[in-house]
Design a protein around this motif. Structure first.
Motif, PDB file in Angstrom:
ATOM      1  N   LEU B  83       0.822  -1.224   0.000  1.00 12.16           N
ATOM      2  CA  LEU B  83       0.000   0.000   0.000  1.00 12.16           C
ATOM      3  C   LEU B  83       0.852   1.269   0.000  1.00 12.16           C
ATOM      4  O   LEU B  83       1.798   1.383   0.772  1.00 12.16           O
ATOM      5  CB  LEU B  83      -0.908  -0.001   1.238  1.00 12.16           C
ATOM      6  N   VAL B  84       0.503   2.202  -0.857  1.00 11.65           N
ATOM      7  CA  VAL B  84       1.142   3.515  -0.885  1.00 11.65           C
ATOM      8  C   VAL B  84       0.048   4.576  -0.863  1.00 11.65           C
ATOM      9  O   VAL B  84      -0.920   4.485  -1.622  1.00 11.65           O
ATOM     10  CB  VAL B  84       1.986   3.700  -2.181  1.00 11.65           C
ATOM     11  N   HIS B  85       0.191   5.549   0.022  1.00  9.56           N
ATOM     12  CA  HIS B  85      -0.730   6.690   0.026  1.00  9.56           C
ATOM     13  C   HIS B  85      -0.245   7.617  -1.089  1.00  9.56           C
ATOM     14  O   HIS B  85       0.787   8.248  -0.964  1.00  9.56           O
ATOM     15  CB  HIS B  85      -0.657   7.375   1.394  1.00  9.56           C
ATOM     16  N   SER B 112      -9.749   0.863  -9.475  1.00  7.70           N
ATOM     17  CA  SER B 112      -9.405   0.552 -10.862  1.00  7.70           C
ATOM     18  C   SER B 112      -8.022  -0.081 -10.884  1.00  7.70           C
ATOM     19  O   SER B 112      -7.320  -0.129  -9.867  1.00  7.70           O
ATOM     20  CB  SER B 112      -9.433   1.813 -11.725  1.00  7.70           C
ATOM     21  N   GLU B 113      -7.646  -0.534 -12.045  1.00  8.31           N
ATOM     22  CA  GLU B 113      -6.376  -1.214 -12.161  1.00  8.31           C
ATOM     23  C   GLU B 113      -5.685  -0.780 -13.435  1.00  8.31           C
ATOM     24  O   GLU B 113      -6.326  -0.568 -14.470  1.00  8.31           O
ATOM     25  CB  GLU B 113      -6.621  -2.727 -12.206  1.00  8.31           C
ATOM     26  N   LYS B 114      -4.381  -0.573 -13.335  1.00  6.24           N
ATOM     27  CA  LYS B 114      -3.614  -0.142 -14.500  1.00  6.24           C
ATOM     28  C   LYS B 114      -2.177  -0.583 -14.282  1.00  6.24           C
ATOM     29  O   LYS B 114      -1.612  -0.338 -13.220  1.00  6.24           O
ATOM     30  CB  LYS B 114      -3.695   1.385 -14.626  1.00  6.24           C
ATOM     31  N   GLY B 115      -1.621  -1.224 -15.270  1.00  5.47           N
ATOM     32  CA  GLY B 115      -0.219  -1.631 -15.181  1.00  5.47           C
ATOM     33  C   GLY B 115       0.074  -2.507 -13.974  1.00  5.47           C
ATOM     34  O   GLY B 115       1.144  -2.403 -13.384  1.00  5.47           O
ATOM     35  N   GLY B 116      -0.896  -3.344 -13.610  1.00  2.00           N
ATOM     36  CA  GLY B 116      -0.677  -4.248 -12.484  1.00  2.00           C
ATOM     37  C   GLY B 116      -0.839  -3.596 -11.124  1.00  2.00           C
ATOM     38  O   GLY B 116      -0.665  -4.236 -10.099  1.00  2.00           O
ATOM     39  N   MET B 117      -1.160  -2.295 -11.121  1.00  2.00           N
ATOM     40  CA  MET B 117      -1.356  -1.603  -9.846  1.00  2.00           C
ATOM     41  C   MET B 117      -2.843  -1.332  -9.630  1.00  2.00           C
ATOM     42  O   MET B 117      -3.583  -1.084 -10.584  1.00  2.00           O
ATOM     43  CB  MET B 117      -0.589  -0.277  -9.830  1.00  2.00           C
ATOM     44  N   GLY B 118      -3.238  -1.383  -8.363  1.00  2.00           N
ATOM     45  CA  GLY B 118      -4.624  -1.086  -8.024  1.00  2.00           C
ATOM     46  C   GLY B 118      -4.737   0.338  -7.512  1.00  2.00           C
ATOM     47  O   GLY B 118      -3.882   0.802  -6.742  1.00  2.00           O
ATOM     48  N   PHE B 120      -7.213   2.924  -5.499  1.00  2.00           N
ATOM     49  CA  PHE B 120      -8.370   2.946  -4.598  1.00  2.00           C
ATOM     50  C   PHE B 120      -8.611   4.374  -4.128  1.00  2.00           C
ATOM     51  O   PHE B 120      -7.725   4.995  -3.537  1.00  2.00           O
ATOM     52  CB  PHE B 120      -8.099   2.056  -3.370  1.00  2.00           C
ATOM     53  N   ASP B 121      -9.808   4.879  -4.392  1.00  2.00           N
ATOM     54  CA  ASP B 121     -10.160   6.231  -3.947  1.00  2.00           C
ATOM     55  C   ASP B 121     -11.298   6.147  -2.936  1.00  2.00           C
ATOM     56  O   ASP B 121     -12.324   5.506  -3.201  1.00  2.00           O
ATOM     57  CB  ASP B 121     -10.632   7.099  -5.118  1.00  2.00           C
ATOM     58  N   ILE B 142      -2.603   3.594  -3.662  1.00  2.00           N
ATOM     59  CA  ILE B 142      -2.172   2.702  -4.736  1.00  2.00           C
ATOM     60  C   ILE B 142      -1.663   1.427  -4.086  1.00  2.00           C
ATOM     61  O   ILE B 142      -0.925   1.474  -3.091  1.00  2.00           O
ATOM     62  CB  ILE B 142      -1.046   3.340  -5.587  1.00  2.00           C
ATOM     63  N   VAL B 143      -2.073   0.301  -4.636  1.00  2.00           N
ATOM     64  CA  VAL B 143      -1.516  -0.972  -4.209  1.00  2.00           C
ATOM     65  C   VAL B 143      -0.643  -1.476  -5.352  1.00  2.00           C
ATOM     66  O   VAL B 143      -1.137  -1.776  -6.443  1.00  2.00           O
ATOM     67  CB  VAL B 143      -2.625  -1.979  -3.859  1.00  2.00           C
ATOM     68  N   ARG B 144       0.664  -1.499  -5.085  1.00  2.00           N
ATOM     69  CA  ARG B 144       1.612  -1.898  -6.116  1.00  2.00           C
ATOM     70  C   ARG B 144       1.496  -3.386  -6.390  1.00  2.00           C
ATOM     71  O   ARG B 144       1.158  -4.166  -5.501  1.00  2.00           O
ATOM     72  CB  ARG B 144       3.048  -1.561  -5.671  1.00  2.00           C
ATOM     73  N   GLY B 145       1.803  -3.772  -7.610  1.00  2.00           N
ATOM     74  CA  GLY B 145       1.804  -5.181  -7.972  1.00  2.00           C
ATOM     75  C   GLY B 145       2.994  -5.877  -7.352  1.00  2.00           C
ATOM     76  O   GLY B 145       3.860  -5.245  -6.757  1.00  2.00           O
ATOM     77  N   GLU B 146       3.048  -7.199  -7.472  1.00  2.00           N
ATOM     78  CA  GLU B 146       4.186  -7.954  -6.952  1.00  2.00           C
ATOM     79  C   GLU B 146       5.447  -7.492  -7.666  1.00  2.00           C
ATOM     80  O   GLU B 146       5.464  -7.312  -8.877  1.00  2.00           O
ATOM     81  CB  GLU B 146       3.976  -9.459  -7.186  1.00  2.00           C
ATOM     82  N   ALA B 147       6.527  -7.297  -6.901  1.00  2.00           N
ATOM     83  CA  ALA B 147       7.780  -6.826  -7.499  1.00  2.00           C
ATOM     84  C   ALA B 147       8.402  -7.942  -8.344  1.00  2.00           C
ATOM     85  O   ALA B 147       8.244  -9.116  -8.060  1.00  2.00           O
ATOM     86  CB  ALA B 147       8.735  -6.391  -6.409  1.00  2.00           C
TER      87      ALA B 147
END
Lengths: 142, 147
Positions: B83-85, B112-118, B120-121, B142-147
């Motif tokens: 998770l990233v604010h 929504s999802e874009k480029g493997g990232m979620g 959330f608003d 933003i929830v980053r995808g698996e590294a």
């Protein structure tokens, strides 16, 4: 110290007096964790932060967003800040010295008094901009 | 890692927050505030306020107890390790002073999802004891995808 309560007169191009804060310490992060209620351990537990691949703990975004918001409120008067939108573009680390800057982009007619549109930044000592913000504030008619 | 959008529109039960004088001062000092309106009752009263004035960004503090249950909601499904604010927006109707009770409700505004990232608003509305609007927050994660 005089602080604005009534709207102040601002015009496009006016710059907020720069404020420099830091060097930031882990204690600053911990104080904000308690005050702001953000106990994500990445901001206070070095061991855990390193295990997560970070060089150390780092500051919560809302800490420097709060510092900049406070600086803005002191400039235009807290009662006159209408909106503030921040986007985090980098991270803040222990030892960082931050520059808080802002300027008026435009002054537009509002409901009653005019409204200033502002843009603001938080910049590290390296020149890296870690936060970009826009804000609106009621200002005095000129 | 697809993100479930079923929770969009979900609204959580309102949460009441009592604004305390010492809490306002604690927050103000943590962000380097020097304006006596936020730190000194006498100065606040001399300026016509009932008690110390919360800095505008104190909205983070009174809205957090409403936002957290949404962030932790299994139906929203945020992976906290990723998770990233990413951004934050506030709009204010008026200042808040110590002694007030505020009520805040959070709604899942978008996923929504874009480029493997979620992305959330959360839209967060705070009203006062009379039900009048005080502040609106948009909390963007933003929830980053698996590294």
């Amino acid at each position: 110290m005089t602080l604005p309560a009534a709207p102040v007169a601002l015009a496009a191009g006016d710059e907020m007096p720069t404020e420099v804060v830091g060097p930031l310490t882990r204690t600053d992060f911990v104080r904000y964790a308690g005050a702001g209620g953000d106990f994500n351990p990445l901001h206070h537990d070095d061991e855990l932060a390193r295990a997560a691949g970070r060089p150390s703990v780092f500051g919560m975004g809302m800490l420097h967003a709060g510092m900049l918001g406070t600086r803005l409120a002191r400039w235009v008067g807290p009662d006159n800040v209408r909106s503030y939108t921040v986007r985090f573009t980098g991270q803040v680390w222990p030892g960082d010295v931050l520059s808080l800057d802002g300027r008026v982009d435009a002054v537009e007619p509002g409901e009653g008094l005019p409204v200033a549109r502002l843009s603001l930044t938080v910049t590290r000592q390296t020149g890296e901009v870690v936060l970009r913000a826009t804000a609106s504030a009621v200002v005095a008619a000129t | 890692m697809p993100h479930n959008t079923d929770a969009v529109g979900k609204r959580y039960d309102p949460v009441v927050y009592a604004v305390g004088r010492e809490k306002v001062k604690e927050y103000a000092l943590a962000v380097g505030e020097t304006n006596p309106l936020h730190l000194d009752v006498a100065a606040a009263r001399a300026a016509g306020h009932a008690d110390v004035v919360a800095p505008p960004m104190f909205a983070v503090v009174y809205q957090s107890p409403s936002v957290m249950p949404a962030l932790f909601d299994p139906e929203v499904g945020i992976d906290f390790a990723m998770l990233v604010h990413s951004a934050q927006e506030f709009r204010w109707e008026r200042l808040v002073v110590a002694g007030e009770e505020l009520t805040t409700a959070t709604t899942v505004a978008a996923i929504s999802e874009k480029g493997g990232m979620g992305f959330f608003d959360f839209e967060v509305e705070t009203v006062d004891a009379a039900g009048k609007p005080v502040a609106t927050g948009i909390w963007k994660m933003i929830v980053r995808g698996e590294a």
